[in-house]
Enzyme design. Structure first.
Site, PDB file in Angstrom:
ATOM      1  N   GLU A   1       0.719  -1.012   0.280  1.00  0.00           N
ATOM      2  CA  GLU A   1       0.089  -0.738  -0.207  1.00  0.00           C
ATOM      3  C   GLU A   1       0.830   1.379  -0.159  1.00  0.00           C
ATOM      4  O   GLU A   1       0.588   2.000  -0.834  1.00  0.00           O
ATOM      5  CB  GLU A   1      -0.893   0.182   0.790  1.00  0.00           C
ATOM      6  CG  GLU A   1      -2.078  -0.782   1.324  1.00  0.00           C
ATOM      7  CD  GLU A   1      -1.566  -2.397   1.812  1.00  0.00           C
ATOM      8  OE1 GLU A   1      -0.262  -2.455   1.958  1.00  0.00           O
ATOM      9  OE2 GLU A   1      -1.941  -3.032   2.731  1.00  0.00           O
TER      10      GLU A   1
ATOM     11  N   CYS B   1      -2.081  -2.388   7.458  1.00  0.00           N
ATOM     12  CA  CYS B   1      -1.400  -1.893   8.758  1.00  0.00           C
ATOM     13  C   CYS B   1      -2.009  -1.055   9.204  1.00  0.00           C
ATOM     14  O   CYS B   1      -2.331  -0.048   8.413  1.00  0.00           O
ATOM     15  CB  CYS B   1      -0.280  -2.677   9.129  1.00  0.00           C
ATOM     16  SG  CYS B   1       1.337  -1.660   7.539  1.00  0.00           S
TER      17      CYS B   1
HETATM   18  N1  THU Z   1       2.171  -6.754   4.326  1.00  0.00           N
HETATM   19  C1  THU Z   1       1.675  -5.058   2.911  1.00  0.00           C
HETATM   20  O1  THU Z   1       2.535  -5.393   2.126  1.00  0.00           O
HETATM   21  N2  THU Z   1       0.677  -4.903   2.882  1.00  0.00           N
HETATM   22  C2  THU Z   1      -0.572  -5.327   4.168  1.00  0.00           C
HETATM   23  O2  THU Z   1      -1.574  -5.071   4.183  1.00  0.00           O
HETATM   24  C3  THU Z   1       0.154  -5.964   5.465  1.00  0.00           C
HETATM   25  C4  THU Z   1       1.389  -6.739   5.077  1.00  0.00           C
HETATM   26  C5  THU Z   1       3.596  -6.951   3.671  1.00  0.00           C
HETATM   27  C6  THU Z   1       4.882  -6.275   4.421  1.00  0.00           C
HETATM   28  C7  THU Z   1       5.492  -7.923   4.378  1.00  0.00           C
HETATM   29  O3  THU Z   1       6.699  -7.726   2.851  1.00  0.00           O
HETATM   30  C8  THU Z   1       4.592  -9.093   4.648  1.00  0.00           C
HETATM   31  O4  THU Z   1       3.763  -8.634   4.068  1.00  0.00           O
HETATM   32  C9  THU Z   1       4.485  -9.573   5.415  1.00  0.00           C
HETATM   33  O5  THU Z   1       4.225  -8.925   6.626  1.00  0.00           O
END
Ligand code: THU
Length: 139
Positions: free
Chosen positions: A60, A91
């Site tokens: 995001e 998150c």
């Molecule tokens: N992650 C995202 O890119 N977006 C989210 O909404 C949740 C988490 C990524 C961060 C990290 O690279 C991986 O997912 C595991 O947390």
């Protein structure tokens, strides 16, 4: 202006596609995001991880920073795809970054099943701290 159903479907598709470029050798959790910016353009992003784990960037935020770097200052909608059985919402850090440009943005979450969540940023981050608290206009 509220995004149409067709635009929402386009964002969901773009988010799924963006996950293909994920750089996630540590989590192996391939996430994609697509945002609808103020100009009407769609920007995509994926998660980019780092050997120094704390520097991992979510899909995001990658999408929003790409849009901001192109001169956009408004986020109307965010779609996120996670490789999960149930849909998951952005998150806390990403909610704060979405708030900067889209305090009332639509937030859509899709996954590997038909499960989906459609909500708004102000529901995900109530009583948010943002530019208004600094009395700033966006540059
Ligand atoms: N992650 C995202 O890119 N977006 C989210 O909404 C949740 C988490 C990524 C961060 C990290 O690279 C991986 O997912 C595991 O947390």
């Amino acid at each position: 202006m509220k995004p149409t159903a067709a635009l929402i479907r386009r964002l969901e598709k773009a988010a799924r596609k963006a996950a293909q470029a994920s750089y996630s050798p540590y989590s192996e959790f391939r996430v994609g995001a697509a945002i609808l910016a103020g100009s009407g353009k769609v920007y995509t992003g994926t998660n980019v991880e780092n050997a120094s784990y704390g520097l991992c960037n979510c899909a995001e935020r990658t999408a929003i920073f790409t849009a901001a770097a192109a001169g956009e200052r408004q986020v109307r909608a965010v779609a996120v795809y996670t490789p999960t059985k149930t849909a998951t919402t952005p998150c806390g850090a990403c909610r704060q970054v979405i708030n900067e440009f889209g305090p009332e943005a639509l937030v859509i979450s899709v996954c590997d099943s038909a499960d989906r969540i459609q909500t708004t940023l102000d529901r995900l981050l109530p009583a948010a701290f943002g530019p208004k608290n600094l009395g700033r206009k966006k540059a």
